[in-house]
Design a protein around this motif. Structure first.
Motif, mmCIF file in Angstrom:
data_model
loop_
_atom_site.group_PDB
_atom_site.id
_atom_site.type_symbol
_atom_site.label_atom_id
_atom_site.label_comp_id
_atom_site.label_asym_id
_atom_site.label_seq_id
_atom_site.Cartn_x
_atom_site.Cartn_y
_atom_site.Cartn_z
ATOM 1 N N MET A 1 97.588 34.165 81.447
ATOM 2 C CA MET A 1 98.583 35.013 82.107
ATOM 3 C C MET A 1 98.002 36.399 82.361
ATOM 4 S SD MET A 1 102.357 36.225 80.715
ATOM 5 C CE MET A 1 103.057 34.580 80.821
ATOM 6 N N LYS A 2 98.226 36.908 83.564
ATOM 7 C CA LYS A 2 97.788 38.251 83.911
ATOM 8 C C LYS A 2 98.897 38.917 84.715
ATOM 9 C CE LYS A 2 93.964 40.795 86.083
ATOM 10 N NZ LYS A 2 92.663 40.661 86.802
ATOM 11 N N VAL A 3 99.292 40.108 84.289
ATOM 12 C CA VAL A 3 100.436 40.796 84.884
ATOM 13 C C VAL A 3 99.985 42.047 85.620
ATOM 14 C CG1 VAL A 3 102.669 41.889 84.449
ATOM 15 C CG2 VAL A 3 101.924 39.966 83.017
ATOM 16 N N LEU A 4 100.364 42.139 86.885
ATOM 17 C CA LEU A 4 100.139 43.358 87.659
ATOM 18 C C LEU A 4 101.438 44.147 87.685
ATOM 19 C CD1 LEU A 4 98.311 43.877 90.999
ATOM 20 C CD2 LEU A 4 100.655 44.672 90.758
ATOM 21 N N ILE A 5 101.363 45.419 87.313
ATOM 22 C CA ILE A 5 102.555 46.273 87.285
ATOM 23 C C ILE A 5 102.403 47.400 88.293
ATOM 24 C CG2 ILE A 5 104.005 47.801 85.890
ATOM 25 C CD1 ILE A 5 103.170 46.270 83.422
ATOM 26 N N THR A 6 103.376 47.539 89.169
ATOM 27 C CA THR A 6 103.433 48.706 90.047
ATOM 28 C C THR A 6 104.355 49.727 89.376
ATOM 29 O OG1 THR A 6 105.404 48.173 91.366
ATOM 30 C CG2 THR A 6 103.332 47.085 91.976
ATOM 31 N N GLY A 7 104.083 51.005 89.597
ATOM 32 C CA GLY A 7 104.893 52.004 88.894
ATOM 33 C C GLY A 7 104.608 52.003 87.408
ATOM 34 N N GLY A 8 103.386 51.648 87.050
ATOM 35 C CA GLY A 8 103.031 51.494 85.638
ATOM 36 C C GLY A 8 102.997 52.784 84.850
ATOM 37 N N SER A 9 102.933 53.931 85.529
ATOM 38 C CA SER A 9 102.890 55.209 84.814
ATOM 39 C C SER A 9 104.271 55.775 84.528
ATOM 40 C CB SER A 9 102.078 56.232 85.623
ATOM 41 O OG SER A 9 102.690 56.471 86.881
ATOM 42 N N GLY A 10 105.319 55.087 84.977
ATOM 43 C CA GLY A 10 106.682 55.532 84.721
ATOM 44 C C GLY A 10 107.171 55.145 83.337
ATOM 45 N N LEU A 11 108.397 55.518 83.025
ATOM 46 C CA LEU A 11 108.996 55.267 81.708
ATOM 47 C C LEU A 11 108.927 53.794 81.321
ATOM 48 C CD1 LEU A 11 110.725 55.962 79.216
ATOM 49 C CD2 LEU A 11 112.751 55.844 80.704
ATOM 50 N N ILE A 12 109.456 52.927 82.152
ATOM 51 C CA ILE A 12 109.479 51.499 81.840
ATOM 52 C C ILE A 12 108.082 50.904 81.943
ATOM 53 C CG2 ILE A 12 110.385 49.250 82.555
ATOM 54 C CD1 ILE A 12 112.899 50.704 83.523
ATOM 55 N N GLY A 13 107.338 51.297 82.961
ATOM 56 C CA GLY A 13 106.007 50.753 83.161
ATOM 57 C C GLY A 13 105.071 51.013 81.997
ATOM 58 N N MET A 14 105.096 52.231 81.475
ATOM 59 C CA MET A 14 104.233 52.572 80.342
ATOM 60 C C MET A 14 104.615 51.775 79.102
ATOM 61 S SD MET A 14 101.782 54.818 80.850
ATOM 62 C CE MET A 14 101.582 55.712 79.301
ATOM 63 N N ALA A 15 105.908 51.748 78.812
ATOM 64 C CA ALA A 15 106.360 51.039 77.609
ATOM 65 C C ALA A 15 106.099 49.541 77.712
ATOM 66 C CB ALA A 15 107.849 51.305 77.380
ATOM 67 N N LEU A 16 106.326 48.981 78.887
ATOM 68 C CA LEU A 16 106.090 47.553 79.084
ATOM 69 C C LEU A 16 104.603 47.233 78.952
ATOM 70 C CD1 LEU A 16 107.043 44.719 79.822
ATOM 71 C CD2 LEU A 16 106.907 45.385 82.245
ATOM 72 N N THR A 17 103.763 48.067 79.527
ATOM 73 C CA THR A 17 102.313 47.857 79.441
ATOM 74 C C THR A 17 101.849 47.831 77.994
ATOM 75 O OG1 THR A 17 101.913 48.900 81.595
ATOM 76 C CG2 THR A 17 100.062 48.815 80.058
ATOM 77 N N LYS A 18 102.271 48.812 77.220
ATOM 78 C CA LYS A 18 101.863 48.882 75.811
ATOM 79 C C LYS A 18 102.332 47.653 75.034
ATOM 80 C CE LYS A 18 101.829 53.946 75.679
ATOM 81 N NZ LYS A 18 102.491 55.171 75.152
ATOM 82 N N SER A 19 103.552 47.217 75.293
ATOM 83 C CA SER A 19 104.096 46.064 74.586
ATOM 84 C C SER A 19 103.352 44.779 74.956
ATOM 85 C CB SER A 19 105.589 45.917 74.901
ATOM 86 O OG SER A 19 106.150 44.852 74.166
ATOM 87 N N LEU A 20 103.062 44.600 76.243
ATOM 88 C CA LEU A 20 102.340 43.398 76.676
ATOM 89 C C LEU A 20 100.929 43.366 76.114
ATOM 90 C CD1 LEU A 20 103.457 43.160 80.424
ATOM 91 C CD2 LEU A 20 104.241 41.744 78.509
ATOM 92 N N LEU A 21 100.267 44.521 76.101
ATOM 93 C CA LEU A 21 98.908 44.585 75.561
ATOM 94 C C LEU A 21 98.881 44.207 74.082
ATOM 95 C CD1 LEU A 21 97.545 47.836 77.253
ATOM 96 C CD2 LEU A 21 96.950 45.471 77.811
ATOM 97 N N LYS A 22 99.908 44.648 73.342
ATOM 98 C CA LYS A 22 99.986 44.296 71.923
ATOM 99 C C LYS A 22 100.130 42.797 71.714
ATOM 100 C CE LYS A 22 101.917 48.646 70.187
ATOM 101 N NZ LYS A 22 103.110 49.294 69.562
ATOM 102 N N LYS A 23 100.707 42.132 72.701
ATOM 103 C CA LYS A 23 100.889 40.684 72.627
ATOM 104 C C LYS A 23 99.685 39.927 73.179
ATOM 105 C CE LYS A 23 105.960 40.696 72.729
ATOM 106 N NZ LYS A 23 106.111 42.096 72.332
ATOM 107 N N GLY A 24 98.648 40.665 73.548
ATOM 108 C CA GLY A 24 97.437 40.029 74.035
ATOM 109 C C GLY A 24 97.498 39.592 75.482
ATOM 110 N N ILE A 25 98.446 40.119 76.251
ATOM 111 C CA ILE A 25 98.591 39.761 77.667
ATOM 112 C C ILE A 25 97.791 40.747 78.524
ATOM 113 C CG2 ILE A 25 100.223 39.548 79.580
ATOM 114 C CD1 ILE A 25 102.331 38.664 77.533
ATOM 115 N N ASP A 26 97.024 40.231 79.442
ATOM 116 C CA ASP A 26 96.198 41.056 80.326
ATOM 117 C C ASP A 26 97.086 41.784 81.333
ATOM 118 O OD1 ASP A 26 94.014 42.175 81.520
ATOM 119 O OD2 ASP A 26 93.307 40.332 82.476
ATOM 120 N N VAL A 27 96.868 43.096 81.492
ATOM 121 C CA VAL A 27 97.693 43.925 82.380
ATOM 122 C C VAL A 27 96.802 44.781 83.266
ATOM 123 C CG1 VAL A 27 99.468 45.721 82.527
ATOM 124 C CG2 VAL A 27 99.551 44.039 80.667
ATOM 125 N N VAL A 28 97.143 44.871 84.542
ATOM 126 C CA VAL A 28 96.500 45.817 85.457
ATOM 127 C C VAL A 28 97.612 46.574 86.194
ATOM 128 C CG1 VAL A 28 94.392 44.485 85.768
ATOM 129 C CG2 VAL A 28 96.338 44.098 87.306
#
Length: 299
Positions: A1-28
């Motif tokens: 699984m690999k997740v691309l996030i737009t708006g990743g520097s916003g409130l939800i984007g940042m928090a979601l990115t950190k949480s997914l990374l902790k779960k071992g999910i690849d994020v760009v």
């Protein structure tokens, strides 16, 4: 699984990115600038030039579309309104075109939206995902936003998250409200009887993660907590959480309109929004009552 996030520097984007990374999910991320506060690989895009940096979609299985100009960041001039809509709709169109060009086997497209879909009105009605759309600017923006997201249904599953006020300490709307209360200027707005559908950031992230990991989670969902609170009750609970008191009377509607113009509508009006569909999807909320949510943020 690999997740691309737009708006990743916003409130939800940042928090979601950190949480997914902790779960071992690849994020760009994709962004207008070649940097990322989240420390993940970032690709540049420019919807005005129909440009997406090469490699951005490599091996991507899920797209989370959070990008969009802030609705309450600047006065609503005609130019600003166009930017608010285009930054949501045309970015999604760009992604769809690129996904189709590449023949990418995308599994799901997950798009943000807002409860503003139902319109800036105050009624006794409880709005659910099947309720009619509103007829103001924000409602029209949400309609176009969702309409473009739904065009992904020809190639993958689609989930649309209609979001309420996201509660996070020192960020977003709560930061602004907190500041007024701490300085002694906090007060109900207008009648104070308009509802403020809200959701704790932890639940917001949990809902997006469910959308990403649960293949049955598709369609439109209202992302709001179960407790319905008025603006007056919200301000009182916030003051209590901050060990402050509300001294000032209600801020008259005409003053809000003088200061904010048309934008004042999103502050002066609000109705109850149902989360029953989300609950029926077996999502278990961490915070369903405002007092407990605020206690978690300020304890």
């Amino acid at each position: 699984m690999k997740v691309l996030i737009t708006g990743g520097s916003g409130l939800i984007g940042m928090a979601l990115t950190k949480s997914l990374l902790k779960k071992g999910i690849d994020v760009v991320h994709v962004s207008r600038q070649k940097n990322s506060k989240a420390g993940v690989k970032t690709f540049v895009w420019d919807y005005k030039k129909n440009y997406l940096e090469e490699g951005a979609l490599n091996e991507v299985t899920h797209i989370v579309h959070l990008a969009g100009a802030g609705i309450a960041d600047k006065p609503w001039t005609m130019a600003r309104k166009r930017e608010i809509v285009k930054s949501r709709v045309l970015t999604a169109r760009l992604l769809l075109n690129k996904v189709e060009e590449l023949g990418l086997p995308l599994e799901k497209f997950i798009s943000a939206s807002g409860i503003g879909y139902y319109g800036a009105i105050s009624t006794s009605k409880l709005f659910d995902e099947q309720s009619e759309r509103g007829d103001d600017f924000v409602a029209e923006c949400c309609v176009q936003w969702e309409g473009q997201a739904q065009k992904f249904e020809t190639i993958c599953d689609v989930a649309i998250i209609r979001t309420g006020i996201v509660l996070a300490q020192q960020e977003g709307a709560l930061e602004k409200l907190e500041s007024t209360v701490r300085r002694g200027f906090g007060a109900p707005i207008g009648s104070g009887e308009q509802y403020m559908p809200w959701i704790h950031l932890r639940d917001m992230i949990g809902i997006y993660e469910k959308a990403i990991t649960d293949s049955s989670f598709k369609g439109i969902y209202n992302a709001v907590a179960s407790e319905h609170v008025t603006n007056k009750a919200f301000m009182q609970s916030l003051a209590k959480a901050l060990n402050k008191k509300i001294f000032l009377p209600k801020i008259p509607a005409f003053i809000m309109k003088m200061v904010f113009g048309e934008m004042a509508e999103i502050l002066l009006y609000g109705s109850r929004v149902s989360n029953e569909k989300l609950r029926s999807s077996n999502y278990n909320f961490h915070f369903e009552e405002l007092d407990s949510a605020l206690k978690d943020l300020y304890q």
